[in-house]
Design a protein around this motif. Sequence first.
Motif, short mmCIF file in Angstrom:
data_model
loop_
_atom_site.label_atom_id
_atom_site.label_comp_id
_atom_site.label_asym_id
_atom_site.label_seq_id
_atom_site.Cartn_x
_atom_site.Cartn_y
_atom_site.Cartn_z
N SER A 116 0.83 -1.21 0.00
CA SER A 116 0.00 0.00 0.00
C SER A 116 0.86 1.26 0.00
N ASP A 117 1.98 1.23 0.72
CA ASP A 117 2.84 2.41 0.80
C ASP A 117 3.45 2.79 -0.55
N LEU A 118 3.76 1.77 -1.36
CA LEU A 118 4.37 2.02 -2.67
C LEU A 118 3.36 1.97 -3.81
N ASP A 119 2.07 1.81 -3.47
CA ASP A 119 0.99 1.75 -4.49
C ASP A 119 1.23 0.61 -5.47
N ILE A 120 1.32 -0.61 -4.97
CA ILE A 120 1.61 -1.76 -5.83
C ILE A 120 0.33 -2.36 -6.41
N PHE A 121 -0.74 -2.45 -5.60
CA PHE A 121 -2.02 -2.97 -6.07
C PHE A 121 -3.12 -1.97 -5.78
N GLY A 122 -4.20 -2.06 -6.56
CA GLY A 122 -5.33 -1.17 -6.35
C GLY A 122 -5.34 -0.01 -7.33
N PRO A 123 -6.23 0.98 -7.11
CA PRO A 123 -6.32 2.13 -8.02
C PRO A 123 -5.00 2.91 -8.08
N LYS A 124 -4.65 3.33 -9.29
CA LYS A 124 -3.42 4.12 -9.53
C LYS A 124 -2.18 3.40 -8.97
N SER A 125 -2.09 2.13 -9.28
CA SER A 125 -1.01 1.30 -8.72
C SER A 125 -0.02 0.87 -9.81
N LEU A 126 1.09 0.32 -9.36
CA LEU A 126 2.10 -0.21 -10.28
C LEU A 126 1.53 -1.35 -11.11
N TYR A 127 0.73 -2.20 -10.49
CA TYR A 127 0.10 -3.32 -11.20
C TYR A 127 -0.79 -2.77 -12.31
N GLN A 128 -1.60 -1.79 -12.00
CA GLN A 128 -2.50 -1.20 -12.99
C GLN A 128 -1.71 -0.52 -14.10
N TYR A 129 -0.62 0.12 -13.76
CA TYR A 129 0.20 0.84 -14.73
C TYR A 129 0.89 -0.11 -15.71
N LEU A 130 1.41 -1.24 -15.21
CA LEU A 130 2.23 -2.12 -16.05
C LEU A 130 1.47 -3.26 -16.69
N ASN A 131 0.43 -3.75 -16.06
CA ASN A 131 -0.11 -5.07 -16.38
C ASN A 131 -0.58 -5.23 -17.82
N ASN A 408 7.39 20.91 3.21
CA ASN A 408 6.22 20.20 2.70
C ASN A 408 6.15 20.33 1.18
N MET A 409 5.76 19.23 0.53
CA MET A 409 5.55 19.18 -0.93
C MET A 409 6.84 19.29 -1.74
N SER A 410 7.99 19.16 -1.08
CA SER A 410 9.25 19.35 -1.80
C SER A 410 9.72 18.10 -2.54
N GLY A 411 9.15 16.91 -2.23
CA GLY A 411 9.49 15.71 -2.99
C GLY A 411 10.07 14.57 -2.17
N LYS A 412 10.06 14.68 -0.84
CA LYS A 412 10.67 13.66 0.02
C LYS A 412 10.00 12.30 -0.16
N THR A 413 8.67 12.28 -0.01
CA THR A 413 7.94 11.01 -0.06
C THR A 413 8.00 10.39 -1.46
N THR A 414 7.87 11.23 -2.49
CA THR A 414 7.96 10.72 -3.86
C THR A 414 9.33 10.10 -4.11
N PHE A 415 10.38 10.71 -3.59
CA PHE A 415 11.74 10.16 -3.75
C PHE A 415 11.85 8.79 -3.09
N MET A 416 11.31 8.66 -1.88
CA MET A 416 11.38 7.37 -1.19
C MET A 416 10.58 6.30 -1.94
N ARG A 417 9.41 6.68 -2.42
CA ARG A 417 8.60 5.72 -3.19
C ARG A 417 9.32 5.33 -4.48
N THR A 418 10.00 6.29 -5.10
CA THR A 418 10.74 6.00 -6.32
C THR A 418 11.81 4.95 -6.07
N LEU A 419 12.58 5.13 -5.00
CA LEU A 419 13.62 4.15 -4.67
C LEU A 419 13.00 2.80 -4.34
N GLY A 420 11.91 2.81 -3.58
CA GLY A 420 11.24 1.56 -3.22
C GLY A 420 10.75 0.81 -4.45
N ILE A 421 10.14 1.52 -5.40
CA ILE A 421 9.64 0.90 -6.63
C ILE A 421 10.79 0.35 -7.46
#
Length: 571
Positions: A116-131, A408-421
């Motif tokens: 859930s943290d990396l948006d792997i399954f569900g709406p707007k997820s990696l699975y939906q994007y790639l599958n 806030n909104m500077s990109g910290k969380t997006t960066f972490m999700r990017t590395l995780g993905i």
Amino acid sequence: MLEFKKYNELEEKLNHQKKITRIWSLIRAILAIASIIFIICLLSIGDYLLYGLLSGVFLALFFISVSLSNPSYKALKIIENKRKVYERHNQRRNKNFSHFSDNGIEFKDKEDYKLSDLDIFGPKSLYQYLNEAKTPLGRALLAKQFKDPIELDSNFKSMVKNLAENEDSLELEASLMEFKKGQAGITTDEFLSIVSKKIEFKIWYFIPIISFILMLVYIPFIFIFGINPYIPLVFLGVNFISSKLLIRDDILTKDANSYYYLSDLYVDLSLSIKNTNIEDEYYQILKKKIVDEIPLIKKIRGIYTFLNIRKNLLLNIILNIIFSFDSIMILILRFKIKNGIELKDSLKSISLIELALSYKNIGMDNMEYCVPEDGDKIDAIDMYHPFVLNCIPNSISLDSGIVLTGSNMSGKTTFMRTLGICILLKNAGSIVPAKSFKAPNMDIYTSLRANDMLQEGVSTFYAEIKRMKKINQAIKESKCLVLVDEIFKGTNALERIEASKKVIEKLNNYHAIFIISTHDFELCDTKGITNYHFEENYIDDKISFDYKLKKGPGIKGNALYLLKMSGIIEE
């Protein structure tokens, strides 16, 4: 990003194929109308020889035309599907993929927080994007690679890269689009039960067959010797009663219609793989396994065709009365169909191609990608988040812990999700969205959305504790990547800072690779960590972000500025 050079030809092919199908539709309509007219004449005028012959001829021509024209209609469907495939790729390139129908939500595991943290399954997820996977085995394999991956060798990764660079791979996507999600719910074992299940043919199953043979032998004697013509009725009764009372096997009760269409789609997909030439050694190996089993899949389709006919009550009665249909079907299933192990390997090969087709979208629909390599530490050059339009790439070299600060909104969380993905895709055997990427094989543990558990009646702090407990256990067992966003935000500042420092100390003791984001600048002085930050700029009293990762601790925030802009507080 692959340049599509064949899209303009597609409209021309589509219009040409539509003309062909229109001609076939006209021919079929003329033959059907002629057949109806001659049948009416046969029934009303009564010239049985002339109109009977004409009716038979035109009916035969109609069914022949249906058989001959079906490939043209299938070809039209494939071309239409291919146009949809191009449209999907263009939508994916514009990050407009949230309407794609299959988001894999059923594979989500609430206890695996990274999903859930990396948006792997569900709406707007990696699975939906790639599958691109549509078969039951293909969808399950893609989900498994994201959750509990099996290691895939370099030959597979090379195939993914070659598919990403070859526009002909879209032919395979177009064939897969015929699979419906309902059919995807049929497991491989269920589909192959017709070949894997041991059919027990009991001695009394021969009774209706013997009755049928005796009837065939008896009928000529009626015409030759004029013996009792009503005896065949006895045989017909024996055929039906014995078939219904004596023949018992659950394979006869299957939902044959769904299985028939699934086997038909497997045949079409296998033929598409056969006809699509991708210059890749591993693809050719998988292709051979699939092509070798096409005759068996066709045979299974034929069996399901007859089982589907059996579902029609009237036909069921007629076929069992005349031909002892159920007993003959059991006999065929017992002795005609061989073991399905080879076919299972063929379906696995199809699922591997589906997996590769899914992974290749990272390269086909983005500007930069690479085949990741193993390394002792994380070395990422120009990695970016595949969901973010015009995402700013960032680079990092990482073998220990980072405290990440920034407004806030500077990109910290997006960066972490990017590395995780990127790590998750490397583990899964995929190409990754980066110019270059090296990393050890490592599990991922996250605490990025702890507040999402509020709807379950769990406080933010307790949700963080649950996640940190998993992280605490994981770092003792193996090397892993830990991503924590705004650590312990659910408690007061004094305890948050003290607890955070102790967690960082423990992560360092176990040599974990971690990124912890925070607004507490006090954590920047913690021993054993490296500081990175994101920052904002102010131009003409307007805030802007460059989303570039910078070394060193952050020295400013934007909370007060945003509150002033909103009119909540004054200068």
